[in-house]
Structures are given as C-alpha cells and as structure tokens.
Design an enzyme around this catalytic site. Structure first.
Site, PDB file in Angstrom:
ATOM      1  CG  ASN A  86      -1.812  -1.246   1.245  1.00  0.00           C
ATOM      2  OD1 ASN A  86      -1.666  -2.078   2.140  1.00  0.00           O
ATOM      3  ND2 ASN A  86      -2.699  -1.405   0.267  1.00  0.00           N
ATOM      4  CB  ILE A  93       0.374   6.434   2.495  1.00  0.00           C
ATOM      5  CG1 ILE A  93       1.794   6.618   3.007  1.00  0.00           C
ATOM      6  CG2 ILE A  93      -0.343   5.391   3.348  1.00  0.00           C
ATOM      7  CD1 ILE A  93       1.871   7.237   4.396  1.00  0.00           C
ATOM      8  CB  CYS A  94      -2.925   3.482  -1.288  1.00  0.00           C
ATOM      9  SG  CYS A  94      -4.608   3.045  -1.783  1.00  0.00           S
ATOM     10  CB  VAL A  95      -4.499   4.055   4.270  1.00  0.00           C
ATOM     11  CG1 VAL A  95      -4.288   5.517   4.590  1.00  0.00           C
ATOM     12  CG2 VAL A  95      -5.238   3.351   5.384  1.00  0.00           C
TER      13      VAL A  95
END
Length: 264
Positions: A86, A93-95
C-alpha cells in the site's frame, strides 16, 4: 512553500493543541515532529511493529495538509524507502482513512495510528506497489524477505530502550561491589594484623624475670602469609627478652666436680 498563513486560524489553533498532545503523550511507536512556522507539513517517525518484516526499523513519513483541511484529507508519504503493497515507490500512502473514509472529525493521532497499523496488516487488494501486493498474496515468505531487506538497508535503527529501574539497579549493583571490595580490604588488613602477632597457643613458654610468658617458637612465613619483616621483628624482640633471663648454676653439681678434681 506553504505556511501557517494558508490555514484558517481555528485550524491552526486545533493543530497546535493536537501537536502538543502528541508530544506529551505520543502514540505507541510514533514520534511526531513539526515546524512551528508551517503546520501544513507534519513529520513522524514510525517504528516497525514487532513480529512484522519492518521490525527493528524506523520509517520517516510526512502528512501534507491542504488549505481546506480538515474538510479534505491530508496526503501521506513515506520518506524512507519501504517494500509494502500500500506504499508506492515514490512513498505515497494508499489507505482508506486518507481517502473515501475520511472524516473532518478525525485527528492526527488517528491518522498516524492507522498508518502504523498498515505495517501490521497490509491490504494487497488496493496495492500501489503491484509487485509487493502480488508477492504478498502468492508467496508471503518471499514478500517478507524483500521487506526485511528494505528495512535493513533503508530504515533507521531504533534507539535502545532501558527497562524501568535498570539504571538504578546497575548503580546499586556497582555500589554493592564497591562495598564488598572495601570489606575485603578491611578483612585483609585484619588478617595481616593477626598474622603479624602469632598467638602463643601450642608453643612452649619460658617464664622470664617479670613472670611473663614468651613463646619460644614463631610460625613460619608460609603459615602467616605476610612479609617476613613482622616475624623477624618478633623474633628479635623475643631474643632480646630471652637474653635478659639469668640461669642460675647448680651448686651441688659444682661441688661434686671440685671434689673429683682434688682426687686427681
């Protein structure tokens, strides 16, 4: 470069309160840093959670706050290279917390905690690093090996932590050792004094003029375990005292010897 002037006064006040709280009571494994002149960029050092491939590493990241924060979510980037499904190769950041699940009421503490939890439980289904996501799904051991390799090369080393009371315990132990050393010196001194003046037990005694008993033998050096100066001194004293003893000749034996000489 963004400054605090780009943020509304009420947002600046709220951020200042949050940052103070984070400094006084930081989340587990997270340390926050900020430039007082620019609250729009928040830096944080995140410790790799135990039991993960990121253990024994510290990763630096930043949160970029837009001018309409908190209505829009901040953007998160890892500044330390990390192998994670992620986290893109450029550090993005991919969240969901920073995207569709964003809520203006969420504070910085919650955001940072979610990012650290991402290191514990990645989501390969929404991977920004396709290689890491595919590897995690197909061969976890290979994924973990790559992640540990990146951690060992790029991450900072965590500072050593001391257990509560460890320093005082070490100091106490040192003081005890020093006390024992002092006692040992005192004991050795006492032994030296005792050896230098041997007791008259198990020795023949000779009464002198003053009626005092004087030992006629002295313990050898091997038994006393001290230098010979004390023993020699004791021997000389004894000889001196013995020299003062006068032995009276036997008159009967002298008379008998004189009679025998006359007969000759």
């Amino acid at each position: 470069m963004a400054t605090n002037e780009n943020l509304p006064p009420n947002v600046i006040k709220q951020l200042a309160k949050e940052l103070k709280n984070l400094d006084e009571s930081p989340p587990e494994g997270i340390k926050v840093g900020v430039n007082d002149d620019d609250f729009s960029t928040i830096f944080a050092d995140i410790e790799g959670p135990a039991g993960t491939p990121y253990e024994n590493g510290v990763f630096r990241m930043k949160l970029l706050l837009s001018h309409d924060f908190p209505h829009s979510p901040p953007k998160g980037y890892f500044l330390t290279k990390i192998f994670h499904p992620n986290i893109a190769t450029n550090g993005e950041i991919c969240v969901n917390t920073l995207k569709k699940d964003w809520n203006p009421s969420l504070g910085l503490r919650h955001v940072l905690t979610v990012v650290r939890c991402l290191l514990i439980e990645p989501f390969p289904e929404s991977a920004l690093n396709e290689q890491a996501g595919k590897m995690l799904l197909e061969n976890y051991e290979e994924y973990a090996r790559h992640a540990r390799l990146y951690t060992g090369i790029h991450a900072f080393k965590p500072k050593p932590k001391f257990k509560s009371g460890a320093i005082s315990e070490s100091t106490t132990a040192l003081n005890v050792d020093q006390s024992n050393a002092s006692l040992l010196k005192i004991d050795q001194k006492n032994q030296l004094t005792a050896a230098a003046v041997p007791l008259p037990s198990n020795t023949a005694a000779l009464k002198g003029v003053n009626g005092q008993e004087h030992p006629t033998s002295v313990a050898p050096l091997a038994e006393t375990g001290v230098s010979g100066s004390a023993v020699v001194s004791g021997t000389a004293t004894q000889k001196k005292e013995l020299g003062s003893v006068k032995v009276q000749p036997d008159k009967k034996k002298m008379d008998a010897r004189k009679k025998s000489l006359k007969r000759l």
